[in-house]
Design a protein around this motif. Structure first.
Motif, PDB file in Angstrom:
ATOM      1  N   TYR A   3      -7.904   7.635   5.049  1.00 21.79           N
ATOM      2  CA  TYR A   3      -9.127   7.108   4.266  1.00 21.79           C
ATOM      3  C   TYR A   3     -10.313   7.866   4.639  1.00 21.79           C
ATOM      4  CZ  TYR A   3     -12.792   3.761   3.465  1.00 21.79           C
ATOM      5  OH  TYR A   3     -14.238   3.174   3.169  1.00 21.79           O
ATOM      6  N   THR A   4     -11.094   8.470   3.904  1.00 19.33           N
ATOM      7  CA  THR A   4     -12.254   9.280   4.219  1.00 19.33           C
ATOM      8  C   THR A   4     -13.520   8.743   3.640  1.00 19.33           C
ATOM      9  OG1 THR A   4     -11.591  10.853   2.462  1.00 19.33           O
ATOM     10  CG2 THR A   4     -10.780  11.462   4.576  1.00 19.33           C
ATOM     11  N   ALA A   5     -13.471   8.007   2.357  1.00 24.01           N
ATOM     12  CA  ALA A   5     -14.817   7.562   1.895  1.00 24.01           C
ATOM     13  C   ALA A   5     -14.191   6.537   0.878  1.00 24.01           C
ATOM     14  CB  ALA A   5     -15.606   8.596   1.218  1.00 24.01           C
ATOM     15  N   GLY A   6     -15.278   5.780   0.469  1.00 20.91           N
ATOM     16  CA  GLY A   6     -14.551   5.056  -0.961  1.00 20.91           C
ATOM     17  C   GLY A   6     -14.142   5.707  -1.911  1.00 20.91           C
ATOM     18  N   ASN A   7     -12.957   5.030  -2.260  1.00 23.23           N
ATOM     19  CA  ASN A   7     -12.090   5.528  -3.403  1.00 23.23           C
ATOM     20  C   ASN A   7     -11.688   6.943  -3.046  1.00 23.23           C
ATOM     21  OD1 ASN A   7     -12.540   3.233  -5.089  1.00 23.23           O
ATOM     22  ND2 ASN A   7     -14.418   3.951  -5.478  1.00 23.23           N
ATOM     23  N   LYS A   8     -11.377   7.357  -1.788  1.00 24.73           N
ATOM     24  CA  LYS A   8     -10.882   8.727  -1.538  1.00 24.73           C
ATOM     25  C   LYS A   8      -9.804   8.624  -0.349  1.00 24.73           C
ATOM     26  CE  LYS A   8     -12.491  13.624  -0.685  1.00 24.73           C
ATOM     27  NZ  LYS A   8     -13.630  14.108  -0.511  1.00 24.73           N
ATOM     28  N   VAL A   9      -8.766   9.182  -0.688  1.00 29.35           N
ATOM     29  CA  VAL A   9      -8.027   9.404   0.655  1.00 29.35           C
ATOM     30  C   VAL A   9      -7.460  10.794   0.565  1.00 29.35           C
ATOM     31  CG1 VAL A   9      -6.814   6.998   0.723  1.00 29.35           C
ATOM     32  CG2 VAL A   9      -5.836   8.525  -0.615  1.00 29.35           C
TER      33      VAL A   9
ATOM     34  N   TYR B 138       8.873   6.269   6.087  1.00 28.25           N
ATOM     35  CA  TYR B 138       8.239   5.798   4.959  1.00 28.25           C
ATOM     36  C   TYR B 138       7.133   4.848   5.478  1.00 28.25           C
ATOM     37  CZ  TYR B 138      12.396   7.528   2.442  1.00 28.25           C
ATOM     38  OH  TYR B 138      13.500   8.476   2.089  1.00 28.25           O
ATOM     39  N   ALA B 139       6.250   5.041   4.635  1.00 28.83           N
ATOM     40  CA  ALA B 139       5.004   4.098   4.617  1.00 28.83           C
ATOM     41  C   ALA B 139       4.523   3.688   3.088  1.00 28.83           C
ATOM     42  CB  ALA B 139       3.786   4.977   5.316  1.00 28.83           C
ATOM     43  N   GLY B 140       4.384   2.348   3.055  1.00 29.46           N
ATOM     44  CA  GLY B 140       3.885   1.588   1.921  1.00 29.46           C
ATOM     45  C   GLY B 140       2.545   1.419   1.644  1.00 29.46           C
ATOM     46  N   ILE B 141       1.793   1.351   0.333  1.00 33.32           N
ATOM     47  CA  ILE B 141       0.536   1.031   0.347  1.00 33.32           C
ATOM     48  C   ILE B 141       0.564  -0.610  -0.104  1.00 33.32           C
ATOM     49  CG2 ILE B 141      -1.392   1.320  -1.217  1.00 33.32           C
ATOM     50  CD1 ILE B 141      -0.333   4.016  -2.167  1.00 33.32           C
ATOM     51  N   CYS B 142      -0.314  -1.011   0.607  1.00 38.03           N
ATOM     52  CA  CYS B 142      -0.483  -2.629   0.832  1.00 38.03           C
ATOM     53  C   CYS B 142      -1.626  -2.934  -0.066  1.00 38.03           C
ATOM     54  CB  CYS B 142      -0.605  -3.010   2.152  1.00 38.03           C
ATOM     55  SG  CYS B 142      -0.712  -4.910   2.197  1.00 38.03           S
ATOM     56  N   GLY B 143      -1.818  -4.232  -0.473  1.00 38.68           N
ATOM     57  CA  GLY B 143      -3.259  -4.780  -1.035  1.00 38.68           C
ATOM     58  C   GLY B 143      -4.395  -4.467  -0.197  1.00 38.68           C
ATOM     59  N   THR B 144      -3.970  -4.692   1.159  1.00 37.47           N
ATOM     60  CA  THR B 144      -5.244  -4.523   2.157  1.00 37.47           C
ATOM     61  C   THR B 144      -5.584  -3.080   1.996  1.00 37.47           C
ATOM     62  OG1 THR B 144      -4.445  -6.285   3.378  1.00 37.47           O
ATOM     63  CG2 THR B 144      -5.876  -4.746   4.350  1.00 37.47           C
ATOM     64  N   ASP B 145      -4.579  -2.004   1.822  1.00 34.67           N
ATOM     65  CA  ASP B 145      -4.793  -0.733   1.843  1.00 34.67           C
ATOM     66  C   ASP B 145      -5.843  -0.333   0.679  1.00 34.67           C
ATOM     67  OD1 ASP B 145      -3.472   0.183   4.088  1.00 34.67           O
ATOM     68  OD2 ASP B 145      -1.606  -0.030   3.030  1.00 34.67           O
ATOM     69  N   LEU B 146      -5.509  -1.108  -0.447  1.00 36.05           N
ATOM     70  CA  LEU B 146      -6.464  -0.974  -1.671  1.00 36.05           C
ATOM     71  C   LEU B 146      -7.835  -1.459  -1.312  1.00 36.05           C
ATOM     72  CD1 LEU B 146      -3.878  -1.954  -4.538  1.00 36.05           C
ATOM     73  CD2 LEU B 146      -4.371   0.303  -3.425  1.00 36.05           C
ATOM     74  N   ASN B 147      -7.982  -2.532  -0.772  1.00 40.64           N
ATOM     75  CA  ASN B 147      -9.154  -2.920  -0.329  1.00 40.64           C
ATOM     76  C   ASN B 147     -10.048  -1.818   0.524  1.00 40.64           C
ATOM     77  OD1 ASN B 147      -8.985  -5.300  -1.476  1.00 40.64           O
ATOM     78  ND2 ASN B 147      -8.351  -6.416   0.217  1.00 40.64           N
ATOM     79  N   ILE B 148      -9.313  -1.065   1.447  1.00 42.77           N
ATOM     80  CA  ILE B 148      -9.969  -0.200   2.312  1.00 42.77           C
ATOM     81  C   ILE B 148     -10.365   0.934   1.428  1.00 42.77           C
ATOM     82  CG2 ILE B 148      -9.428   1.465   4.025  1.00 42.77           C
ATOM     83  CD1 ILE B 148      -7.381  -0.690   5.429  1.00 42.77           C
ATOM     84  N   PHE B 149      -9.310   1.427   0.543  1.00 47.59           N
ATOM     85  CA  PHE B 149      -9.532   2.417  -0.432  1.00 47.59           C
ATOM     86  C   PHE B 149     -10.905   2.181  -1.199  1.00 47.59           C
ATOM     87  CE2 PHE B 149      -8.879   4.396  -4.698  1.00 47.59           C
ATOM     88  CZ  PHE B 149      -8.693   5.677  -4.274  1.00 47.59           C
ATOM     89  N   ALA B 150     -11.044   0.883  -1.754  1.00 53.20           N
ATOM     90  CA  ALA B 150     -12.274   0.606  -2.393  1.00 53.20           C
ATOM     91  C   ALA B 150     -13.550   0.552  -1.527  1.00 53.20           C
ATOM     92  CB  ALA B 150     -12.079  -0.537  -3.064  1.00 53.20           C
ATOM     93  N   GLY B 151     -13.415   0.644  -0.322  1.00 54.97           N
ATOM     94  CA  GLY B 151     -14.424   0.666   0.612  1.00 54.97           C
ATOM     95  C   GLY B 151     -15.158  -0.743   0.921  1.00 54.97           C
ATOM     96  N   THR B 152     -14.345  -1.885   0.579  1.00 54.89           N
ATOM     97  CA  THR B 152     -14.587  -2.928   0.825  1.00 54.89           C
ATOM     98  C   THR B 152     -14.139  -3.947   1.934  1.00 54.89           C
ATOM     99  OG1 THR B 152     -12.937  -3.859  -0.937  1.00 54.89           O
ATOM    100  CG2 THR B 152     -14.790  -3.576  -1.705  1.00 54.89           C
ATOM    101  N   HIS B 153     -13.269  -3.133   2.636  1.00 55.24           N
ATOM    102  CA  HIS B 153     -12.554  -3.835   3.966  1.00 55.24           C
ATOM    103  C   HIS B 153     -13.576  -3.960   4.874  1.00 55.24           C
ATOM    104  CE1 HIS B 153     -10.121  -4.990   7.227  1.00 55.24           C
ATOM    105  NE2 HIS B 153      -9.329  -5.425   6.582  1.00 55.24           N
TER     106      HIS B 153
END
Length: 342
Positions: free
Chosen positions: A6-12, A33-48
């Protein structure tokens, strides 16, 4: 090694970095294998609130042991309990470290499992049953969430349940309820593609945007109501409905994480004398039971809808942040060696 940052909001981004150091008390894992979780989506959005870029994501993952471990040989297939507890607060001292006052997670507060290698505390490693593949092993953590929700609710064999939300956690809860002896599980969801997946898994479903859910459920139960309702959607419209559909002295289980305060009809909860149970993450025992379910119930594998390469980092997150049929998206860092294992 390759790692998804995760490098910035909405960017991996998938980057090449050095292997992690292995401090005393830790073990090096070669991730599979690694899964994308709902928490990862919050991180991705920059809101965690805690995750800070640059960060290697991933707390749902499977691996093989790649360095000396005090109990397990190199090459052992494992998953990881990613919770990091302080060990000194009151919850930790009374054996409830999963609700540690200072709880942290691998992949959120420290680098995680979306990489070729990760170093974790040796006592957090959990071996996979022989008949559980590395691919399926990556589902252990979300299934443990479901197991914890069902067990904490003190669900009774033979009762009927409604699950709101047909994402990974909702479907894991529905499958766990069925495995634990529910007489019927109904799934309520607004996404037609996810409803189709729930139907394929054998659940009765309602579309919350099209169906008269309250009247349909009232007819199904002869106006008595549902025994248990699990909110895995986290939408205010769900809380507006759950007190209507649950029976007198029924149980509401809040599994989803609400980001903002939300209204609930508390007077109706009082008149019905409802029990409201909040749940958070899982215990070591929940992880063990999740692995047992994975070893016995093959249908959990149907939750996995996409397996991508690390180089497809952005594609994975886009699948889950735009209208698609994606439910559980995995990144593959190590191929299976035995295709006969489920």
């Amino acid at each position: 090694m390759k790692a998804i940052f995760y490098t910035a909001g909405n960017k991996v981004e998938c980057k090449e970095v050095n292997k992690p150091n292995v401090p005393p008390g830790y073990v090096l894992l070669k991730n599979a294998y690694a899964g994308i979780c709902g928490t990862d989506l919050n991180i991705f959005a920059g809101t965690h609130p805690r995750a800070q870029a640059p960060l290697i994501l991933g707390h749902e993952f499977s691996a093989t042991i790649a360095s000396e471990h005090p109990k397990y040989p190199i090459g052992t297939k494992v998953t990881v309990n990613p919770l990091i507890s302080c060990g000194t607060c009151i919850p930790c001292r009374i054996g409830q470290s999963h609700v540690c006052n200072n709880l942290k997670l691998v992949g959120i507060d420290v680098d995680g499992g979306m990489a070729d290698y990760v170093a974790v505390e040796a006592n957090k490693v959990i071996p996979l049953p022989e008949n559980v593949s590395l691919k399926l092993g990556a589902l252990t953590e979300p299934i443990a969430v479901a197991v914890h929700a069902v067990r904490t609710a003190k669900f009774l064999v033979g009762d009927r349940a409604v699950v709101y939300g047909a994402g990974t956690i909702g479907l894991c809860v529905a499958l766990t309820l069925r495995a634990f002896g529910a007489s019927e599980v109904i799934v309520v969801e607004a996404n037609e593609l996810r409803l189709q997946k729930a139907q394929q898994l054998g659940f009765k479903t309602f579309n919350s945007l099209k169906d008269d859910v309250e009247n349909e459920l009232a007819d199904m139960t002869n106006q008595e109501g549902i025994d248990y309702v699990f909110d895995c959607a986290g939408h205010p419209a769900v809380l507006a409905q759950v007190t209507e559909i649950v029976k007198v002295q029924g149980t509401l289980v809040i599994v989803a994480a609400y980001k903002k305060p939300t209204e609930m009809n508390l007077i109706q909860g009082m008149f019905k004398e409802l029990s409201i149970q909040f749940v958070r993450v899982y215990t070591n025992r929940d992880m063990e039971l999740a692995l047992d379910l994975l070893s016995r119930f093959e249908e959990f594998s149907k939750i996995i809808t996409h397996v991508l390469s690390p180089e497809q980092a952005m594609e994975g997150f886009e699948l889950l942040t735009t209208p698609t049929d994606a439910i559980k998206v995995l990144y593959a860092f190590q191929e299976e060696t035995d295709a006969s294992i489920i």
